[in-house]
Motif scaffolding. Sequence first.
Motif, PDB file in Angstrom:
ATOM      1  N   ASN A 125      -4.934   2.352  -3.241  1.00  0.00           N
ATOM      2  CA  ASN A 125      -3.560   2.743  -3.974  1.00  0.00           C
ATOM      3  C   ASN A 125      -2.602   1.794  -3.450  1.00  0.00           C
ATOM      4  OD1 ASN A 125      -1.648   4.289  -5.133  1.00  0.00           O
ATOM      5  ND2 ASN A 125      -1.604   5.987  -3.624  1.00  0.00           N
ATOM      6  N   CYS A 138       0.690  -1.110  -0.114  1.00  0.00           N
ATOM      7  CA  CYS A 138      -0.068   0.163  -0.180  1.00  0.00           C
ATOM      8  C   CYS A 138       0.761   1.198   0.076  1.00  0.00           C
ATOM      9  CB  CYS A 138      -0.791   0.123   1.240  1.00  0.00           C
ATOM     10  SG  CYS A 138      -2.033   1.554   1.383  1.00  0.00           S
ATOM     11  N   ASP A 186      -0.104   4.306   0.454  1.00  0.00           N
ATOM     12  CA  ASP A 186      -0.709   5.250   1.301  1.00  0.00           C
ATOM     13  C   ASP A 186      -0.139   4.762   2.742  1.00  0.00           C
ATOM     14  OD1 ASP A 186      -2.165   6.642  -0.688  1.00  0.00           O
ATOM     15  OD2 ASP A 186      -3.971   5.634  -0.251  1.00  0.00           O
ATOM     16  N   SER A 227      -7.388   1.595   1.644  1.00  0.00           N
ATOM     17  CA  SER A 227      -6.925   2.258   0.404  1.00  0.00           C
ATOM     18  C   SER A 227      -6.878   1.370  -0.965  1.00  0.00           C
ATOM     19  CB  SER A 227      -5.477   2.950   0.663  1.00  0.00           C
ATOM     20  OG  SER A 227      -5.096   3.328  -0.576  1.00  0.00           O
TER      21      SER A 227
END
Length: 114
Positions: A96, A73, A75, A94
């Motif tokens: 992302n 991840c 984030d 997330s």
Amino acid sequence: MHEYSIVSSLIEQCQQHVQENAAKGVARVVVKVGELSGVEPALLQTAFDTFKEEGVCRGAELELQLQPLTLHCTDCNQVATPGNRTVVCPHCGSFNTRVTDGEDLYLMQLELVT
């Protein structure tokens, strides 16, 4: 079922290695199967058992190493193995994320008969 074409290519690779190493055949084939590889392990095993009988893999054992999905991840900077087929970070929720393992199919090892 694309597992048949995968096994056909796998057996061709085995034949090439047998020829290059002047071996008599193949005893064991180890394949890493990622969770997101699109390959169904049971169907791959069935296809291998069906097609191995005609060539260098006749007596070979197929060992499947199942690789779970691993995400990074961006984030929260965590690495996770979510345990299901999702790309959502289980730590922060997330989307992302980047898949770092579990989407490939690799021939990992061949044990040849000399």
